[in-house]
Design a protein around this motif. Structure first.
Motif, PDB file in Angstrom:
ATOM      1  N   ARG A 444      16.521   0.483 -63.619  1.00  0.00           N
ATOM      2  CA  ARG A 444      15.480  -0.426 -63.162  1.00  0.00           C
ATOM      3  C   ARG A 444      14.792   0.187 -61.952  1.00  0.00           C
ATOM      4  NH1 ARG A 444      13.002  -4.405 -65.426  1.00  0.00           N
ATOM      5  NH2 ARG A 444      12.849  -5.504 -63.448  1.00  0.00           N
ATOM      6  N   GLN A 445      13.461   0.146 -61.968  1.00  0.00           N
ATOM      7  CA  GLN A 445      12.713   0.690 -60.844  1.00  0.00           C
ATOM      8  C   GLN A 445      12.938  -0.169 -59.599  1.00  0.00           C
ATOM      9  OE1 GLN A 445      11.583   3.164 -59.309  1.00  0.00           O
ATOM     10  NE2 GLN A 445       9.788   3.675 -60.535  1.00  0.00           N
ATOM     11  N   ASN A 446      13.009   0.483 -58.453  1.00  0.00           N
ATOM     12  CA  ASN A 446      13.101  -0.192 -57.148  1.00  0.00           C
ATOM     13  C   ASN A 446      14.431  -0.891 -56.897  1.00  0.00           C
ATOM     14  OD1 ASN A 446      10.482   0.600 -56.464  1.00  0.00           O
ATOM     15  ND2 ASN A 446       9.600  -1.159 -57.528  1.00  0.00           N
ATOM     16  N   VAL A 447      15.422  -0.652 -57.752  1.00  0.00           N
ATOM     17  CA  VAL A 447      16.761  -1.157 -57.434  1.00  0.00           C
ATOM     18  C   VAL A 447      17.471  -0.041 -56.698  1.00  0.00           C
ATOM     19  CG1 VAL A 447      18.900  -2.088 -58.364  1.00  0.00           C
ATOM     20  CG2 VAL A 447      16.732  -2.604 -59.492  1.00  0.00           C
ATOM     21  N   VAL A 448      17.381  -0.053 -55.363  1.00  0.00           N
ATOM     22  CA  VAL A 448      17.859   1.094 -54.591  1.00  0.00           C
ATOM     23  C   VAL A 448      18.702   0.660 -53.407  1.00  0.00           C
ATOM     24  CG1 VAL A 448      15.901   2.562 -55.202  1.00  0.00           C
ATOM     25  CG2 VAL A 448      15.764   1.133 -53.165  1.00  0.00           C
ATOM     26  N   LEU A 449      19.546   1.590 -52.977  1.00  0.00           N
ATOM     27  CA  LEU A 449      20.212   1.494 -51.685  1.00  0.00           C
ATOM     28  C   LEU A 449      19.401   2.316 -50.706  1.00  0.00           C
ATOM     29  CD1 LEU A 449      23.889   2.097 -52.818  1.00  0.00           C
ATOM     30  CD2 LEU A 449      23.044  -0.004 -51.775  1.00  0.00           C
ATOM     31  N   SER A 450      19.239   1.816 -49.508  1.00  0.00           N
ATOM     32  CA  SER A 450      18.482   2.568 -48.517  1.00  0.00           C
ATOM     33  C   SER A 450      18.830   2.080 -47.122  1.00  0.00           C
ATOM     34  CB  SER A 450      16.978   2.409 -48.754  1.00  0.00           C
ATOM     35  OG  SER A 450      16.247   3.143 -47.805  1.00  0.00           O
ATOM     36  N   ILE A 451      19.047   3.041 -46.227  1.00  0.00           N
ATOM     37  CA  ILE A 451      19.252   2.721 -44.814  1.00  0.00           C
ATOM     38  C   ILE A 451      18.019   3.122 -44.023  1.00  0.00           C
ATOM     39  CG2 ILE A 451      20.642   3.200 -42.756  1.00  0.00           C
ATOM     40  CD1 ILE A 451      22.093   1.540 -44.866  1.00  0.00           C
ATOM     41  N   GLY A 452      17.470   4.287 -44.344  1.00  0.00           N
ATOM     42  CA  GLY A 452      16.282   4.787 -43.664  1.00  0.00           C
ATOM     43  C   GLY A 452      15.285   5.327 -44.666  1.00  0.00           C
ATOM     44  N   ALA A 453      14.972   6.610 -44.539  1.00  0.00           N
ATOM     45  CA  ALA A 453      13.986   7.225 -45.423  1.00  0.00           C
ATOM     46  C   ALA A 453      14.583   7.636 -46.763  1.00  0.00           C
ATOM     47  CB  ALA A 453      13.361   8.440 -44.734  1.00  0.00           C
ATOM     48  N   GLU A 454      15.908   7.706 -46.842  1.00  0.00           N
ATOM     49  CA  GLU A 454      16.547   8.109 -48.112  1.00  0.00           C
ATOM     50  C   GLU A 454      16.484   6.944 -49.096  1.00  0.00           C
ATOM     51  OE1 GLU A 454      19.647   5.307 -47.356  1.00  0.00           O
ATOM     52  OE2 GLU A 454      18.258   6.393 -46.079  1.00  0.00           O
ATOM     53  N   LYS A 455      16.401   7.268 -50.364  1.00  0.00           N
ATOM     54  CA  LYS A 455      16.380   6.259 -51.424  1.00  0.00           C
ATOM     55  C   LYS A 455      17.401   6.650 -52.483  1.00  0.00           C
ATOM     56  CE  LYS A 455      12.779   4.254 -49.552  1.00  0.00           C
ATOM     57  NZ  LYS A 455      12.909   2.951 -48.875  1.00  0.00           N
ATOM     58  N   PRO A 573      24.851  -7.198 -64.431  1.00  0.00           N
ATOM     59  CA  PRO A 573      25.533  -7.071 -63.139  1.00  0.00           C
ATOM     60  C   PRO A 573      24.644  -6.375 -62.133  1.00  0.00           C
ATOM     61  CG  PRO A 573      26.398  -5.507 -64.733  1.00  0.00           C
ATOM     62  CD  PRO A 573      25.494  -6.413 -65.490  1.00  0.00           C
ATOM     63  N   PRO A 574      24.411  -6.985 -60.982  1.00  0.00           N
ATOM     64  CA  PRO A 574      23.525  -6.355 -59.996  1.00  0.00           C
ATOM     65  C   PRO A 574      24.131  -5.080 -59.438  1.00  0.00           C
ATOM     66  CG  PRO A 574      24.555  -8.312 -59.070  1.00  0.00           C
ATOM     67  CD  PRO A 574      24.929  -8.275 -60.516  1.00  0.00           C
ATOM     68  N   CYS A 575      23.408  -3.995 -59.602  1.00  0.00           N
ATOM     69  CA  CYS A 575      23.866  -2.703 -59.092  1.00  0.00           C
ATOM     70  C   CYS A 575      23.868  -2.712 -57.568  1.00  0.00           C
ATOM     71  CB  CYS A 575      22.953  -1.615 -59.642  1.00  0.00           C
ATOM     72  SG  CYS A 575      23.142  -0.017 -58.876  1.00  0.00           S
ATOM     73  N   CYS A 576      22.829  -3.312 -56.993  1.00  0.00           N
ATOM     74  CA  CYS A 576      22.681  -3.379 -55.541  1.00  0.00           C
ATOM     75  C   CYS A 576      22.453  -4.836 -55.156  1.00  0.00           C
ATOM     76  CB  CYS A 576      21.514  -2.514 -55.079  1.00  0.00           C
ATOM     77  SG  CYS A 576      21.626  -0.803 -55.619  1.00  0.00           S
ATOM     78  N   LEU A 577      23.364  -5.394 -54.404  1.00  0.00           N
ATOM     79  CA  LEU A 577      23.304  -6.811 -54.056  1.00  0.00           C
ATOM     80  C   LEU A 577      22.264  -7.065 -52.974  1.00  0.00           C
ATOM     81  CD1 LEU A 577      27.136  -7.485 -53.924  1.00  0.00           C
ATOM     82  CD2 LEU A 577      25.571  -8.238 -55.726  1.00  0.00           C
ATOM     83  N   LYS A 578      21.477  -8.112 -53.187  1.00  0.00           N
ATOM     84  CA  LYS A 578      20.490  -8.545 -52.200  1.00  0.00           C
ATOM     85  C   LYS A 578      20.846  -9.906 -51.604  1.00  0.00           C
ATOM     86  CE  LYS A 578      18.086  -4.963 -53.552  1.00  0.00           C
ATOM     87  NZ  LYS A 578      18.027  -3.732 -52.722  1.00  0.00           N
ATOM     88  N   SER A 579      21.719 -10.631 -52.282  1.00  0.00           N
ATOM     89  CA  SER A 579      22.075 -11.984 -51.872  1.00  0.00           C
ATOM     90  C   SER A 579      23.263 -11.967 -50.917  1.00  0.00           C
ATOM     91  CB  SER A 579      22.420 -12.825 -53.114  1.00  0.00           C
ATOM     92  OG  SER A 579      23.130 -13.994 -52.767  1.00  0.00           O
ATOM     93  N   GLU A 580      23.102 -12.567 -49.759  1.00  0.00           N
ATOM     94  CA  GLU A 580      24.194 -12.674 -48.795  1.00  0.00           C
ATOM     95  C   GLU A 580      25.352 -13.488 -49.380  1.00  0.00           C
ATOM     96  OE1 GLU A 580      24.683 -11.282 -45.886  1.00  0.00           O
ATOM     97  OE2 GLU A 580      22.782 -10.194 -45.932  1.00  0.00           O
ATOM     98  N   GLU A 581      25.010 -14.493 -50.177  1.00  0.00           N
ATOM     99  CA  GLU A 581      26.049 -15.329 -50.786  1.00  0.00           C
ATOM    100  C   GLU A 581      26.867 -14.523 -51.791  1.00  0.00           C
ATOM    101  OE1 GLU A 581      26.327 -19.875 -52.593  1.00  0.00           O
ATOM    102  OE2 GLU A 581      24.386 -19.005 -52.036  1.00  0.00           O
TER     103      GLU A 581
END
Length: 601
Positions: A444-455, A573-581
């Motif tokens: 899926r496009q834009n499902v990424v982990l990122s801290i800074g400029a890295e994707k 299954p979400p590869c990268c979680l966005k929900s705090e819950e």
């Protein structure tokens, strides 16, 4: 709806139909775009892009912007609130299809028409034909198909919205075919309480174990959940079969009535056999042992579902895993013409009659990272009032012009109101069948982990975890599910992984050796790209953290998302979680925490 004679004709001439479709892909694509523009150019949405009434392919390519769901959502909301559908398309709308919302975004409402349903059904029939060419005797047994529904949502327009699986399960097409081929009574599928539905469908399958030749569901995640359910409830299943009485906690009236025609009396011999199989220390090959006539397991096993491949291979004991087709809430795309291909080699041949397809190139570095585009044709976009993303419409490639080995994001135009719509899926061209391209689903496009400029993309993470879990195999440890998130609560931030582990021979939590787990962390980081490793070395990213969670934690995560409106049958299954819950749910099940060594490995 196609009648029985039409369906019979499709089955009899299916391979010829496929040959015709794929040999004439270019003509069919031109034809479908012309039909869409002829019928829909006068709609409120499209007419603004054809001020002179010239609704041809060139004007379409020049003037109509590339959009996301957020761009067309105001129009769909207007229809849902009671305005006529002709603001987007002229055909009557039958209902809305509600997407799962578990791929990192909110659920979407996609209009469904009688024509779009017919195309989906046609697509399903062709897929059936291909599978029957590979497996003999599919008409001589029954299917254990695990389907689940969600309550329909009403809209002010009077139209309902539901997941596609819910919609399809209530059609005559599904009910008529189900009665002939499935072990699950229709009332067990239409039960809104998922636990009771799961229990009754699996019990029906066990009672008819000698008839089952196929086990499947929409996604591999459902199959994995079903096996865990079987692990938790096999003793109760045996008790029901031995006594001939259904458990009292099954209170759904439809389920109880349906099961009364299958669970007709005590069967201690069958109960003893199932007990003997299930009480074995190792469940390797359990599916084949419980259902000895099974020919294949089917469900989507590509993309985020690939994390379940090793689990299904272990439980399947060599039974082929078949990923039959590629669909989304928006439309049907293609079918797998080689059902026996290995899970990680699956490619889908696009069928050119379902929609008009265009492709947005992305970097061909294997990571599927988006290219940046400069905006051309801005006047058309601005006049529409749509905030188009920064990209050039003339960069889009037609179906016939994709290049072998290149990565693309798929863009669709349908008769049901989607025009140059970014689906969000990244695909890789793997070959051609006649004139029709074949694609491998990447991510899926834009499902990424990122801290800074890295994707770090979904595919990057999947490859890294695949490398790391090889360390666990000599210890008899299986990775059954994973997810992740970017933890920026402290500086510098770090990637956090959640892993659910089990021993091959039991459901016991493995003994976690810190050195082994740290080595897994290390291999994950080593598998990431140069940018990540540079940032990590310079201290701009902290050491990767691996949190091991107890058995059943990812079931709780699925329950959380389904409680928010997602259907089990459509759960990704979400590869990268966005929900705090969601993060909180997995954290509550944590039984071990490990970090990558302080220096890059």
């Amino acid at each position: 709806m196609a009648d029985e004679s039409e369906i019979k004709e499709i089955y009899e001439n299916g391979m010829k139909i496929l040959e015709d479709l794929t040999n004439n892909a270019d003509e069919l694509q031109e034809q479908i775009l012309e039909e869409i523009l002829t019928r829909n150019a006068g709609t409120e949405y499209l007419s603004r892009f054809f001020p002179n009434g010239q609704a041809d392919k060139q004007s379409f390519k020049t003037n109509v912007p590339i959009v996301t769901y957020e761009d067309i959502k105001p129009y769909i909301d207007r229809i849902a609130n009671g305005e006529i559908s002709s603001i987007l398309f002229p055909d009557p709308i039958t209902q809305f299809i509600r997407s799962s919302g578990t791929s990192g975004r909110q659920p979407k409402l996609i209009p469904m028409t009688a024509e779009s349903f017919e195309k989906r059904k046609y697509h399903l029939l062709l897929s059936d034909i291909v599978v029957k060419k590979c497996f003999s005797g599919l008409d001589e047994g029954k299917l254990l198909l695990l389907h689940f529904i969600k309550p329909e949502m009403g809209t002010p327009s009077g139209l309902v919205a539901s997941p596609y699986t819910t919609f399809f399960s209530k059609t005559n097409t599904f009910k008529n075919s189900l009665a002939k081929s499935s072990t699950s009574p229709i009332d067990t599928i239409l039960c809104l309480e998922n636990k009771q539905s799961m229990y009754c469908q699996l019990l029906s399958g066990l009672l008819q174990r000698d008839k089952i030749i196929v086990i499947g569901s929409s996604f591999a995640s459902v199959l994995a959940r079903s096996i865990k359910f079987l692990e938790d409830y096999w003793k109760e299943f045996c008790s029901n079969i031995r006594t001939g009485y259904l458990s009292d906690w099954i209170t759904d009236h439809g389920c109880r009535n349906a099961m009364s025609s299958i669970l007709t009396g005590p069967n201690p011999e069958l109960a003893d056999l199932i007990q003997q199989i299930c009480q074995d220390i190792s469940w390797e090959g359990i599916i084949k042992k419980l259902w000895p006539k099974i020919k294949y397991i089917h469900g989507i096993i590509t993309g985020s579902m690939s994390q379940y491949v090793s689990l299904l291979e272990f439980y399947g004991g060599g039974i082929p895993l078949v990923s039959r087709s590629y669909n989304s809430s928006e439309c049907s795309f293609g079918i797998n013409l080689n059902p026996l291909s290995k899970p990680f080699d699956v490619s889908y041949t696009f069928l050119p009659h379902t929609a008009y397809f265009e492709f947005l190139p992305v970097n061909n570095d294997g990571g599927g990272k988006s290219r940046e585009f400069e905006l051309h044709g801005a006047s058309a976009t601005e006049s529409s009032g749509i905030k188009n993303e920064t990209m050039a419409v003339n960069e889009l490639v037609d179906l016939m012009n994709v290049k072998l080995g290149q990565y693309y994001e798929v863009v669709v135009t349908t008769s049901a109101g989607l025009y140059r719509y970014r689906v969000g899926d990244v695909l890789k061209v793997t070959g051609f069948y006649n004139k029709s391209p074949q694609f491998q689903f990447v991510e899926r496009q834009n499902v990424v982990l990122s801290i800074g400029a890295e994707k770090t993309t979904e595919e990057d993470l999947s490859k890294a975890i695949t490398n790391a879990k090889l360390i666990l195999e000599p210890f008899g440890i299986m990775l059954t599910a994973y997810s992740s998130y970017s933890d920026t609560s402290s500086t510098p931030g770090r990637y956090v992984l959640f892993w659910e582990l089990k021993m091959k021979g039991s459901n016991d939590l493995p003994k976690l050796d810190a050195r082994v787990m740290e080595q897994c962390c290390c291999i994950v980081e080593e598998s990431f790209d140069f940018t990540y490793k540079s940032f990590r070395k310079d201290g701009a990213i902290s050491a990767l953290e691996l949190r091991v969670v107890k058995h059943g934690s990812f079931d709780e995560l699925m329950d959380f998302y389904t409680s928010k409106g997602a259907s089990i049958s459509q759960y990704k299954p979400p590869c990268c979680l966005k929900s705090e819950e969601a993060i909180k749910i997995l954290n509550s099940g944590m039984v071990g925490k490990f970090f990558s060594p302080k220096t890059v490995c």
